[in-house]
Design a protein around this motif. Structure first.
Motif, PDB file in Angstrom:
ATOM      1  N   ASP A 140      64.615 -88.301  36.032  1.00 43.73           N
ATOM      2  CA  ASP A 140      65.323 -89.529  35.642  1.00 43.73           C
ATOM      3  C   ASP A 140      66.816 -89.251  35.419  1.00 43.73           C
ATOM      4  O   ASP A 140      67.668 -90.058  35.757  1.00 43.73           O
ATOM      5  CB  ASP A 140      64.742 -90.105  34.339  1.00 43.73           C
ATOM      6  CG  ASP A 140      63.344 -90.651  34.564  1.00 43.73           C
ATOM      7  OD1 ASP A 140      62.928 -90.741  35.730  1.00 43.73           O
ATOM      8  OD2 ASP A 140      62.658 -90.966  33.561  1.00 43.73           O
ATOM      9  N   ALA A 141      67.099 -88.072  34.827  1.00 42.24           N
ATOM     10  CA  ALA A 141      68.505 -87.748  34.549  1.00 42.24           C
ATOM     11  C   ALA A 141      69.285 -87.634  35.857  1.00 42.24           C
ATOM     12  O   ALA A 141      70.425 -88.103  35.958  1.00 42.24           O
ATOM     13  CB  ALA A 141      68.601 -86.448  33.756  1.00 42.24           C
ATOM     14  N   ALA A 142      68.663 -87.019  36.873  1.00 37.90           N
ATOM     15  CA  ALA A 142      69.357 -86.863  38.165  1.00 37.90           C
ATOM     16  C   ALA A 142      69.561 -88.230  38.819  1.00 37.90           C
ATOM     17  O   ALA A 142      70.630 -88.528  39.368  1.00 37.90           O
ATOM     18  CB  ALA A 142      68.556 -85.950  39.088  1.00 37.90           C
ATOM     19  N   ALA A 143      68.533 -89.099  38.721  1.00 39.81           N
ATOM     20  CA  ALA A 143      68.664 -90.441  39.307  1.00 39.81           C
ATOM     21  C   ALA A 143      69.761 -91.213  38.564  1.00 39.81           C
ATOM     22  O   ALA A 143      70.553 -91.946  39.171  1.00 39.81           O
ATOM     23  CB  ALA A 143      67.337 -91.179  39.217  1.00 39.81           C
ATOM     24  N   ALA A 144      69.808 -91.023  37.247  1.00 43.10           N
ATOM     25  CA  ALA A 144      70.818 -91.718  36.435  1.00 43.10           C
ATOM     26  C   ALA A 144      72.218 -91.273  36.834  1.00 43.10           C
ATOM     27  O   ALA A 144      73.142 -92.076  36.961  1.00 43.10           O
ATOM     28  CB  ALA A 144      70.568 -91.445  34.956  1.00 43.10           C
ATOM     29  N   GLU A 145      72.370 -89.967  37.050  1.00 41.20           N
ATOM     30  CA  GLU A 145      73.673 -89.419  37.463  1.00 41.20           C
ATOM     31  C   GLU A 145      74.112 -90.085  38.773  1.00 41.20           C
ATOM     32  O   GLU A 145      75.249 -90.518  38.906  1.00 41.20           O
ATOM     33  CB  GLU A 145      73.492 -87.905  37.670  1.00 41.20           C
ATOM     34  CG  GLU A 145      74.697 -87.179  38.200  1.00 41.20           C
ATOM     35  CD  GLU A 145      75.608 -86.715  37.085  1.00 41.20           C
ATOM     36  OE1 GLU A 145      75.099 -86.529  35.962  1.00 41.20           O
ATOM     37  OE2 GLU A 145      76.816 -86.585  37.334  1.00 41.20           O
TER      38      GLU A 145
END
Ligand code: HEM
Length: 460
Positions: free
Chosen positions: A214-219
């Protein structure tokens, strides 16, 4: 390499701290990744004094007179975690010459005089009016979201031009806010263990962890959003973005700069307002003093609002006890080394101070743990030395004027119009302790407040 590390470790042998910190950084890493770094370092200072050892090559200083010069030293690799698009920005660049030219490029637009130009004050006033409108529609509000949305709308309106930024308060683009939050899950990993973290991502292992995925998608989402905002702008109109576009910076460098200002510009101001209103809602006698002070002030006259002593004290006390960046800001001791508190600290040692501990020093702040706005009417020299909510030295916060003006405009309008209290029954998720992601948020990202209108100075 080993002998140099051994020498450095030996050179710090007289700096007090837990024995294990002479050999390894693991305890510090463990506390950092578990979002407990600031409290852990604070406890070490309470136990070992103003200079403590955190790791073989790392120390923390809690001695206000010595802290100023340290904040002109070069930044460490910790700040690489603030890079974006593979490019450095003002915040992350360690190199002095490059930093100073970037700071010169944008410094003029962040001065107080520039901030107070009618077209810029309008951006702030419009967002604050929209925020009041949102409150008027529902009297029981999660102010954490409200203030973060408002701060994001202000900084993007200021950066991209009045209408070109985000309009979260009006319900547009709000996914970006959740994305900022998801992205923080991996922040300390990138900051402290960049090689390992990059390997976990490049090997695909990270994708097995939902929060990392999720963090990578958010970035990615934030990167796309930043470009969307940039592309909405009219390059002929004068605002901060056009200044960057006319410089010799590459598109990646500009995007990295923009993204950093969008992040730094909303979370800090949003968190400050959240803790301030939470505090005032729990302390009605202090709130009454603010109501009294605001009763006869024309809010269209910002110069008058800016001079209100109680309001000013409330802001500085909030930034003291609830600093939105309470954490250590690491620097590297230069080639000459430095002598601190009678101890020689060799070159290349990582050194930092943290606002959280500096702001709680009994010798510098009488009634140190109490919220006392009046202390800022005539602040002592020692209080001024120890206060460092916006950092210190050449790398101090470039956004402090926009932050102070936004906070004062928002709070003066809020408390001229409303009185606030906490709900009788708090939501189970509410916990106003803080999560320590370098910047902080309340645990569970929520803060409930009840608003009641004040008519013509009378509470109803
Ligand atoms: C209450 C609000 C704010 C607080 C408490 C705060 C705090 C800080 C602190 C402590 C630093 C220094 C970090 C260090 O030494 O490593 C800093 C730097 C910085 N802040 Fe803020 N900040 C706030 C608002 C803002 C806003 C509104 C912006 C808007 C763009 C901003 C942009 C920056 C930038 C770009 C830097 C890096 C400056 C440099 O390296 O020269 N901040 N801030």
């Amino acid at each position: 390499l080993i002998s140099s590390a051994f020498y450095k470790s030996l050179a710090l042998k007289d700096v007090p701290g837990p024995l294990i910190t002479r050999f390894t950084k693991i305890p510090l890493l463990y506390q950092t990744i578990n979002l407990n770094r600031t409290r852990y370092i604070h406890e070490l200072h309470r136990k070992y004094g103003p200079l403590v050892r955190l790791a073989p090559n790392e120390i923390s200083l809690n001695h206000p007179p010595s802290v100023g010069p340290i904040y002109n030293y070069e930044k460490t690799h910790f700040y690489n975690a603030f890079e974006a698009y593979g490019a450095k920005n003002m915040f992350s660049t360690p190199d002095r010459a490059r930093h100073s030219s970037r700071r010169k490029l944008l410094g003029g637009e962040y001065t107080k005089a520039y901030m107070l130009r009618p077209e810029n004050l309008t951006v702030i006033n419009d967002r604050v009016r929209q925020m009041l409108k949102n409150i008027s529609e529902i009297n029981h509000v999660d102010v954490f979201y409200l203030f973060n949305y408002m701060a994001q709308d202000v900084i993007s309106g200021f950066f991209f031009g009045d209408q070109n930024g985000s309009h979260l308060l009006q319900g547009h683009d709000i996914e970006v806010f959740d994305a900022w939050h998801m992205r923080r899950e991996t922040f300390h990993w990138f900051a402290e263990l960049p090689k390992l973290t990059n390997f976990l991502y490049s090997s695909g292992i990270a994708s097995l962890l939902p929060s990392w995925r999720d963090a990578a998608a958010a970035e990615q989402f934030i990167n796309d959003m930043t470009h969307k905002w940039m592309d909405r702008c009219d390059p002929e109109k004068s605002h901060l973005l056009t200044k960057l576009l006319k410089s010799d910076l590459s598109r990646e460098q500009i995007s990295a700069e923009v993204m950093d200002h969008m992040g730094a510009g909303h979370e800090t101001t949003g968190t400050t307002l959240t803790f301030m209103v939470d505090h005032l809602s729990k302390n009605p006698e202090q709130q009454t003093k603010l109501h009294e002070e605001l009763k006869n002030v024309d809010l269209d006259d910002f110069a008058a609002v800016d001079k209100l002593p109680y309001l000013h004290g409330v802001v500085l006390e909030t930034l003291r006890l609830y600093s939105s960046i309470p954490a250590s800001e690491p620097r590297i001791v230069p080639a000459s080394g430095v002598t601190l508190l009678d101890r020689f600290i060799p070159a290349s040692t990582v050194i930092s101070a943290q606002p959280y501990s500096m702001h709680r020093q009994e010798e510098y702040f009488e009634r140190n743990l109490e919220f006392v706005p009046e202390r800022w009417n005539e602040p002592t020299a020692s209080a001024k030395t120890a206060w460092m909510a916006f950092g210190k030295g050449t790398r101090g916060c470039i956004g402090q004027n926009i932050a102070m003006v936004t906070i004062k405009v928002a709070i003066s309008h809020l408390y001229k119009t409303y009185e606030t209290s906490k709900p009788t029954v708090l939501p189970a998720s509410e916990n106003m302790d803080f999560k320590d992601y370098y910047m902080i948020t309340p645990v569970n990202d929520t803060c409930s407040v009840v608003f009641r209108k004040v008519e013509h100075g009378e509470k109803c």
